[in-house]
Motif scaffolding. Structure first.
Motif, PDB file in Angstrom:
ATOM      1  N   TYR A   1       1.694  -0.846  -3.750  1.00  9.69           N
ATOM      2  CA  TYR A   1       2.709  -1.612  -3.033  1.00  9.69           C
ATOM      3  C   TYR A   1       3.459  -0.753  -2.013  1.00  9.69           C
ATOM      4  O   TYR A   1       3.939  -1.261  -1.011  1.00  9.69           O
ATOM      5  CB  TYR A   1       3.702  -2.245  -4.006  1.00  9.69           C
ATOM      6  CG  TYR A   1       3.036  -3.195  -4.967  1.00  9.69           C
ATOM      7  CD1 TYR A   1       2.468  -4.373  -4.510  1.00  9.69           C
ATOM      8  CD2 TYR A   1       2.946  -2.899  -6.315  1.00  9.69           C
ATOM      9  CE1 TYR A   1       1.836  -5.243  -5.386  1.00  9.69           C
ATOM     10  CE2 TYR A   1       2.319  -3.762  -7.196  1.00  9.69           C
ATOM     11  CZ  TYR A   1       1.761  -4.927  -6.725  1.00  9.69           C
ATOM     12  OH  TYR A   1       1.138  -5.778  -7.581  1.00  9.69           O
ATOM     13  N   GLY A   2       3.556   0.531  -2.285  1.00 10.18           N
ATOM     14  CA  GLY A   2       4.243   1.435  -1.363  1.00 10.18           C
ATOM     15  C   GLY A   2       3.584   1.495   0.002  1.00 10.18           C
ATOM     16  O   GLY A   2       4.253   1.704   1.016  1.00 10.18           O
TER      17      GLY A   2
ATOM     18  N   VAL B   1       5.106  -0.826   2.360  1.00  5.65           N
ATOM     19  CA  VAL B   1       6.387  -0.339   2.875  1.00  5.65           C
ATOM     20  C   VAL B   1       6.137   0.533   4.102  1.00  5.65           C
ATOM     21  O   VAL B   1       6.767   0.352   5.142  1.00  5.65           O
ATOM     22  CB  VAL B   1       7.151   0.449   1.791  1.00  5.65           C
ATOM     23  CG1 VAL B   1       8.389   1.104   2.365  1.00  5.65           C
ATOM     24  CG2 VAL B   1       7.506  -0.463   0.628  1.00  5.65           C
TER      25      VAL B   1
ATOM     26  N   ILE C   1      12.358   7.574   3.523  1.00  4.70           N
ATOM     27  CA  ILE C   1      10.901   7.638   3.422  1.00  4.70           C
ATOM     28  C   ILE C   1      10.363   9.000   3.867  1.00  4.70           C
ATOM     29  O   ILE C   1       9.339   9.446   3.378  1.00  4.70           O
ATOM     30  CB  ILE C   1      10.269   6.497   4.246  1.00  4.70           C
ATOM     31  CG1 ILE C   1      10.499   5.172   3.524  1.00  4.70           C
ATOM     32  CG2 ILE C   1       8.792   6.720   4.455  1.00  4.70           C
ATOM     33  CD1 ILE C   1      10.019   3.976   4.284  1.00  4.70           C
TER      34      ILE C   1
ATOM     35  N   HIS D   1       0.166   4.417  -2.803  1.00  4.32           N
ATOM     36  CA  HIS D   1       0.605   3.482  -3.838  1.00  4.32           C
ATOM     37  C   HIS D   1       0.210   2.051  -3.462  1.00  4.32           C
ATOM     38  O   HIS D   1       0.244   1.671  -2.296  1.00  4.32           O
ATOM     39  CB  HIS D   1       2.128   3.575  -4.009  1.00  4.32           C
ATOM     40  CG  HIS D   1       2.617   2.853  -5.211  1.00  4.32           C
ATOM     41  ND1 HIS D   1       2.943   1.523  -5.186  1.00  4.32           N
ATOM     42  CD2 HIS D   1       2.826   3.280  -6.479  1.00  4.32           C
ATOM     43  CE1 HIS D   1       3.334   1.159  -6.392  1.00  4.32           C
ATOM     44  NE2 HIS D   1       3.270   2.197  -7.188  1.00  4.32           N
TER      45      HIS D   1
ATOM     46  N   SER E   1       8.797  -5.356  -3.457  1.00  5.37           N
ATOM     47  CA  SER E   1       8.935  -4.566  -2.230  1.00  5.37           C
ATOM     48  C   SER E   1       8.552  -5.390  -1.013  1.00  5.37           C
ATOM     49  O   SER E   1       9.147  -5.241   0.053  1.00  5.37           O
ATOM     50  CB  SER E   1       8.093  -3.296  -2.310  1.00  5.37           C
ATOM     51  OG  SER E   1       6.712  -3.611  -2.388  1.00  5.37           O
TER      52      SER E   1
ATOM     53  N   LEU F   1       3.726   7.263  -0.971  1.00  5.04           N
ATOM     54  CA  LEU F   1       3.905   5.819  -0.753  1.00  5.04           C
ATOM     55  C   LEU F   1       2.656   5.199  -0.139  1.00  5.04           C
ATOM     56  O   LEU F   1       2.299   4.066  -0.459  1.00  5.04           O
ATOM     57  CB  LEU F   1       5.118   5.560   0.139  1.00  5.04           C
ATOM     58  CG  LEU F   1       6.481   5.760  -0.500  1.00  5.04           C
ATOM     59  CD1 LEU F   1       7.582   5.630   0.539  1.00  5.04           C
ATOM     60  CD2 LEU F   1       6.705   4.784  -1.635  1.00  5.04           C
TER      61      LEU F   1
ATOM     62  N   LEU G   1      15.193   1.926  -2.889  1.00  3.24           N
ATOM     63  CA  LEU G   1      13.925   1.776  -2.181  1.00  3.24           C
ATOM     64  C   LEU G   1      12.735   2.197  -3.028  1.00  3.24           C
ATOM     65  O   LEU G   1      11.773   1.448  -3.167  1.00  3.24           O
ATOM     66  CB  LEU G   1      13.967   2.581  -0.876  1.00  3.24           C
ATOM     67  CG  LEU G   1      12.685   2.591  -0.056  1.00  3.24           C
ATOM     68  CD1 LEU G   1      12.418   1.197   0.490  1.00  3.24           C
ATOM     69  CD2 LEU G   1      12.783   3.591   1.071  1.00  3.24           C
ATOM     70  N   PHE G   2      12.782   3.378  -3.609  1.00  2.00           N
ATOM     71  CA  PHE G   2      11.615   3.876  -4.327  1.00  2.00           C
ATOM     72  C   PHE G   2      11.365   3.111  -5.616  1.00  2.00           C
ATOM     73  O   PHE G   2      10.230   2.966  -6.041  1.00  2.00           O
ATOM     74  CB  PHE G   2      11.749   5.374  -4.580  1.00  2.00           C
ATOM     75  CG  PHE G   2      11.719   6.154  -3.299  1.00  2.00           C
ATOM     76  CD1 PHE G   2      10.551   6.233  -2.563  1.00  2.00           C
ATOM     77  CD2 PHE G   2      12.848   6.756  -2.821  1.00  2.00           C
ATOM     78  CE1 PHE G   2      10.515   6.917  -1.367  1.00  2.00           C
ATOM     79  CE2 PHE G   2      12.826   7.448  -1.623  1.00  2.00           C
ATOM     80  CZ  PHE G   2      11.657   7.531  -0.894  1.00  2.00           C
TER      81      PHE G   2
ATOM     82  N   CYS H   1       9.499   0.011  -4.492  1.00  2.00           N
ATOM     83  CA  CYS H   1       8.157   0.248  -3.964  1.00  2.00           C
ATOM     84  C   CYS H   1       7.098   0.148  -5.049  1.00  2.00           C
ATOM     85  O   CYS H   1       5.923  -0.035  -4.746  1.00  2.00           O
ATOM     86  CB  CYS H   1       8.079   1.624  -3.305  1.00  2.00           C
ATOM     87  SG  CYS H   1       8.934   1.703  -1.738  1.00  2.00           S
TER      88      CYS H   1
END
Length: 82
Positions: free
Chosen positions: A71-72, A75, A59, A69, A37, A66, A28-29, A32
């Motif tokens: 793109y995070g 998420v 998460i 971020h 993602s 996140l 996942l990370f 991200c």
């Protein structure tokens, strides 16, 4: 026969989807940090309850980084909606 789905082809599709979702949860990370993602989150929508819970558990404790971020944040938005 184009456009006809058999039970076997549906079973293979579901199996492949589950494999991809399990891999998504595992990395996942890493995902991200790039544009993939967004695509993986579309797969997340189709996941089982257990897979969604696993993502939410990963998460926890990382929401702020996140969220900041590029793109995070997508998420966090998607997981929050689901």
């Amino acid at each position: 026969m184009h456009g006809v789905l058999s039970k076997d082809s549906i079973s293979v599709y579901i199996w492949e989807l589950n494999v991809m979702l399990d891999e998504f949860c595992f990395s996942l990370f890493k995902l991200c940090g790039n544009k993939l993602s967004i695509l993986m989150l579309q797969l997340f929508e189709c996941g089982s309850f257990e897979q969604k819970v696993e993502v939410v558990q990963q998460i926890e404790g990382h929401v702020l980084p996140l969220s900041l971020h590029m793109y995070g944040c997508r998420v966090i938005q998607k997981v929050h909606i689901l």
